[in-house]
Design a protein around this motif. Structure first.
Motif, PDB file in Angstrom:
ATOM      1  N   UNK A  55       0.633  -1.091  -0.169  1.00  0.00           N
ATOM      2  CA  UNK A  55      -0.216   0.179  -0.527  1.00  0.00           C
ATOM      3  C   UNK A  55       0.976   1.649  -0.047  1.00  0.00           C
ATOM      4  N   UNK A  56       1.941   1.292   0.869  1.00  0.00           N
ATOM      5  CA  UNK A  56       3.049   2.638   0.963  1.00  0.00           C
ATOM      6  C   UNK A  56       3.816   2.934  -0.207  1.00  0.00           C
ATOM      7  N   UNK A  57       3.981   1.590  -1.586  1.00  0.00           N
ATOM      8  CA  UNK A  57       4.782   2.112  -2.013  1.00  0.00           C
ATOM      9  C   UNK A  57       3.540   2.363  -3.310  1.00  0.00           C
ATOM     10  N   UNK A  58       2.528   1.840  -3.629  1.00  0.00           N
ATOM     11  CA  UNK A  58       0.961   1.970  -4.383  1.00  0.00           C
ATOM     12  C   UNK A  58       0.887   4.017  -4.314  1.00  0.00           C
ATOM     13  N   UNK A  59       1.310   4.601  -3.006  1.00  0.00           N
ATOM     14  CA  UNK A  59       0.900   5.710  -3.052  1.00  0.00           C
ATOM     15  C   UNK A  59       2.234   6.252  -2.691  1.00  0.00           C
ATOM     16  N   UNK A  60       3.634   6.177  -2.830  1.00  0.00           N
ATOM     17  CA  UNK A  60       4.909   6.658  -3.131  1.00  0.00           C
ATOM     18  C   UNK A  60       4.727   6.622  -5.045  1.00  0.00           C
ATOM     19  N   UNK A  78      -2.643  18.147  -4.920  1.00  0.00           N
ATOM     20  CA  UNK A  78      -1.383  17.851  -3.971  1.00  0.00           C
ATOM     21  C   UNK A  78      -1.882  16.966  -2.659  1.00  0.00           C
ATOM     22  N   UNK A  79      -2.850  18.655  -2.670  1.00  0.00           N
ATOM     23  CA  UNK A  79      -3.839  18.662  -1.534  1.00  0.00           C
ATOM     24  C   UNK A  79      -4.318  16.785  -0.860  1.00  0.00           C
ATOM     25  N   UNK A  80      -4.986  16.632  -1.989  1.00  0.00           N
ATOM     26  CA  UNK A  80      -5.884  15.157  -1.793  1.00  0.00           C
ATOM     27  C   UNK A  80      -4.246  14.508  -1.457  1.00  0.00           C
ATOM     28  N   UNK A  81      -3.588  14.732  -1.907  1.00  0.00           N
ATOM     29  CA  UNK A  81      -2.482  13.015  -1.826  1.00  0.00           C
ATOM     30  C   UNK A  81      -1.959  13.216  -0.020  1.00  0.00           C
ATOM     31  N   UNK A  82      -1.722  14.387   0.399  1.00  0.00           N
ATOM     32  CA  UNK A  82      -1.127  14.491   1.553  1.00  0.00           C
ATOM     33  C   UNK A  82      -2.394  14.366   2.386  1.00  0.00           C
ATOM     34  N   UNK A  83      -3.613  14.246   1.894  1.00  0.00           N
ATOM     35  CA  UNK A  83      -4.568  13.858   3.087  1.00  0.00           C
ATOM     36  C   UNK A  83      -4.488  12.562   3.611  1.00  0.00           C
ATOM     37  N   UNK A  84      -4.526  11.433   2.182  1.00  0.00           N
ATOM     38  CA  UNK A  84      -4.334  10.170   1.855  1.00  0.00           C
ATOM     39  C   UNK A  84      -2.849   9.842   2.510  1.00  0.00           C
ATOM     40  N   UNK A  85      -1.600  10.458   2.842  1.00  0.00           N
ATOM     41  CA  UNK A  85      -0.375  10.147   2.560  1.00  0.00           C
ATOM     42  C   UNK A  85      -0.597  10.230   4.405  1.00  0.00           C
ATOM     43  N   UNK A  86      -1.277  11.828   4.917  1.00  0.00           N
ATOM     44  CA  UNK A  86      -1.041  11.930   6.244  1.00  0.00           C
ATOM     45  C   UNK A  86      -1.969  10.685   7.173  1.00  0.00           C
ATOM     46  N   UNK A  87      -3.046  10.580   6.496  1.00  0.00           N
ATOM     47  CA  UNK A  87      -3.986   9.223   7.127  1.00  0.00           C
ATOM     48  C   UNK A  87      -2.856   8.203   7.575  1.00  0.00           C
ATOM     49  N   UNK A  88      -2.816   7.470   5.913  1.00  0.00           N
ATOM     50  CA  UNK A  88      -1.688   6.569   5.921  1.00  0.00           C
ATOM     51  C   UNK A  88      -0.748   6.350   7.097  1.00  0.00           C
ATOM     52  N   UNK A  89      -0.024   7.633   7.462  1.00  0.00           N
ATOM     53  CA  UNK A  89       1.375   7.766   8.453  1.00  0.00           C
ATOM     54  C   UNK A  89       0.714   7.589   9.634  1.00  0.00           C
ATOM     55  N   UNK A  90      -1.182   8.515  10.283  1.00  0.00           N
ATOM     56  CA  UNK A  90      -1.181   7.790  11.391  1.00  0.00           C
ATOM     57  C   UNK A  90      -1.624   6.326  11.426  1.00  0.00           C
ATOM     58  N   UNK A  91      -2.157   6.015  10.768  1.00  0.00           N
ATOM     59  CA  UNK A  91      -2.371   4.231  11.244  1.00  0.00           C
ATOM     60  C   UNK A  91      -0.493   3.191  11.595  1.00  0.00           C
ATOM     61  N   UNK A  92      -0.135   3.858  10.547  1.00  0.00           N
ATOM     62  CA  UNK A  92       0.917   3.127  10.592  1.00  0.00           C
ATOM     63  C   UNK A  92       1.393   3.447  12.124  1.00  0.00           C
ATOM     64  N   UNK A  93       1.547   4.845  12.484  1.00  0.00           N
ATOM     65  CA  UNK A  93       2.010   4.559  13.928  1.00  0.00           C
ATOM     66  C   UNK A  93       1.315   3.581  15.025  1.00  0.00           C
ATOM     67  N   UNK A  94      -0.521   3.997  14.585  1.00  0.00           N
ATOM     68  CA  UNK A  94      -1.426   3.116  15.742  1.00  0.00           C
ATOM     69  C   UNK A  94      -0.978   1.652  16.074  1.00  0.00           C
ATOM     70  N   UNK A  95      -0.459   1.260  13.946  1.00  0.00           N
ATOM     71  CA  UNK A  95       0.003  -0.466  14.514  1.00  0.00           C
ATOM     72  C   UNK A  95       1.370  -0.373  14.733  1.00  0.00           C
ATOM     73  N   UNK A  96       2.078   0.690  14.726  1.00  0.00           N
ATOM     74  CA  UNK A  96       3.587  -0.002  15.636  1.00  0.00           C
ATOM     75  C   UNK A  96       3.048   0.439  16.764  1.00  0.00           C
ATOM     76  N   UNK A  97       2.290   1.416  17.474  1.00  0.00           N
ATOM     77  CA  UNK A  97       2.567   1.098  19.526  1.00  0.00           C
ATOM     78  C   UNK A  97       1.711   0.104  19.091  1.00  0.00           C
ATOM     79  N   UNK A  98       0.558  -0.600  18.915  1.00  0.00           N
ATOM     80  CA  UNK A  98       0.338  -1.946  19.170  1.00  0.00           C
ATOM     81  C   UNK A  98       1.025  -2.609  19.218  1.00  0.00           C
TER      82      UNK A  98
END
Length: 454
Positions: free
Chosen positions: A20-25, A69-89
């Motif tokens: 998923x990350x590679x797709x976003x990149x 660009x704002x749309x992609x920024x929002x998507x990446x920001x949401x993904x970043x938050x999810x990854x951080x949550x998974x890392x904490x879990x």
């Protein structure tokens, strides 16, 4: 069996996230490439060419790179938050350390770096320099405002004569509070005629959005502008009506501005457009002790008063009288319901378009005289008046004169205002208090700034 399955299941989840990350990149790289091609001018739809032919409003119609660009920024920001949550879990569940490190180093950090890089691309490229993001820039969406307030790097890459690597164009902080009005003011076609919106500009200035941004449009002027009268006539003659744009006033000519007209459109300086009455000011004796004559004030410092500031509301009569005595006076002016700036200039004098919010645009210890009348009265906040008086002190030279002319307030407030002037510890040449009405009093004074130790 559950434990033996966990490593494989956890690794599968990581691989899925990685895909998923590679797709976003890939999306980020694609948009970044498109943006660079667009900025380099490889697309036919060039911004400056389109502005020339279609106007500023049509340039990005149907496609806005910042929105994409704002749309992609929002998507990446949401993904970043999810990854951080998974890392904490994973940390809480004691997941194998190598999986956690792999997710943090190889996935989470690159996503955040891509997010930061893409966010910087939102700023416009100006000239040959690269513009870094400033917090104030993100407040506005109108491109002209963003271009104006973005720092401009020196083209030669060296320190300029100001001693800086960049030039910073400023706007007042209150502009953020008047975002809608400021964006309306900056919404125009580059190189075309500006809107006839000086009243909007003045509204912004008076409400603290000052200094205003410069604009890249042509100022409107009267099509039937007549040459001004010679200086020996212009000082005491009403200008030609055709030399003023009357669109934003109640009156449409100077005759309408007579103090006798209840629909004249202004309340300050009533009668100051009547030149016969104006000729009497400061040169003829009146029944009031608070009315000082120019010749008496100049006699305090004979030959030493050459330049000064008239801080008030008027049509330039004080400056006209001083000009006859070879003293140059700059007159502050706001167009509060009438063309005060225009009439001062058309009389052959110098208007200074300034509000109470502004620091005076003069250097320290340069003025011989500051005269104030009809503007700072008992309505003004004491703290604001304190800042204004100390700014007068800054620009007035040692030995210079502060002429307070017919300041008035309620009797009960006079002691407070007297302290405001007396705190400067100026020498008193004249100091007169006289009744204005049953509950109000006048104060007129001429004070001299003392020399001070460096």
């Amino acid at each position: 069996m559950g434990r033996s399955c966990f490593p494989r299941c956890g690794f599968a989840r990581i691989i899925a996230w990685l895909q998923l990350v590679l797709g976003i990149l890939v999306i980020v790289v694609s948009i970044s490439s498109l943006f660079r091609f667009y900025s380099a001018g490889f697309f036919v739809h060039n911004e400056d060419i389109c502005r020339h032919f279609y106007g500023a409003k049509d340039v990005y119609q149907g496609f806005d790179i910042n929105d994409r660009i704002a749309e992609v920024l929002t998507t990446i920001e949401n993904l970043h938050k999810k990854l951080e949550m998974n890392l904490q879990q994973m940390e809480k569940s004691n997941t194998r350390l190598e999986y956690k490190n792999y997710l943090e180093v190889e996935v989470l950090r690159p996503v955040y770096s891509a997010y930061t890089a893409l966010k910087q691309l939102r700023l416009p490229k100006i000239g040959n320099g690269t513009v870094k993001e400033e917090s104030l820039i993100d407040t506005f969406t109108t491109e002209e405002i963003r271009k104006y307030i973005a720092p401009k790097e020196n083209r030669i890459g060296k320190i300029n004569f100001y001693g800086t690597e960049k030039i910073y164009n400023t706007i007042g902080h209150a502009c953020v509070l008047m975002k809608k009005e400021l964006e309306e003011y900056m919404d125009y076609d580059i190189g075309s005629y500006c809107k006839d919106d000086w009243n909007l500009a003045q509204k912004l200035m008076v409400n603290g959005c000052d200094p205003l941004p410069r604009r890249r449009c042509l100022t409107r002027a009267s099509k039937v502008y007549q040459k001004p009268y010679p200086i020996n006539e212009s000082l005491w003659k009403l200008p030609d009506d055709r030399n003023v744009r009357w669109g934003n006033y109640q009156c449409r000519n100077f005759g309408c501005l007579s103090g006798k007209n209840p629909k004249r459109g202004y309340t300050k300086c009533i009668g100051c457009f009547e030149m016969e009455k104006e000729k009497l000011k400061w040169v003829t004796n009146t029944s009031l002790q608070v009315d000082f004559l120019i010749r008496d004030v100049l006699a305090i410092k004979p030959g030493q008063i050459r330049i000064g500031l008239d801080y008030g509301v008027g049509t330039g009569t004080f400056a006209a009288r001083m000009r006859e005595l070879n003293v140059t006076i700059v007159s502050t002016a706001l167009n509060l319901g009438a063309p005060f700036n225009e009439i001062i200039a058309l009389r052959g004098l110098i208007p200074l378009y300034a509000t109470l919010n502004q620091r005076l645009p003069f250097f320290d210890n340069t003025m011989d005289l500051i005269h104030t009348t009809g503007f700072l009265d008992g309505w003004i906040d004491l703290l604001l008046m304190d800042f204004i008086i100390f700014d007068w002190d800054r620009v007035l030279r040692p030995g210079g004169l502060l002429w307070i002319d017919r300041f008035f307030c309620n009797k009960k407030d006079m002691e407070d205002y007297m302290y405001m002037f007396q705190q400067l510890r100026y020498k008193k040449h004249k100091w007169v208090i006289a009744p204005k009405s049953q509950h109000q009093v006048y104060l007129s004074a001429v004070l001299e700034k003392p020399p001070r130790a460096i």
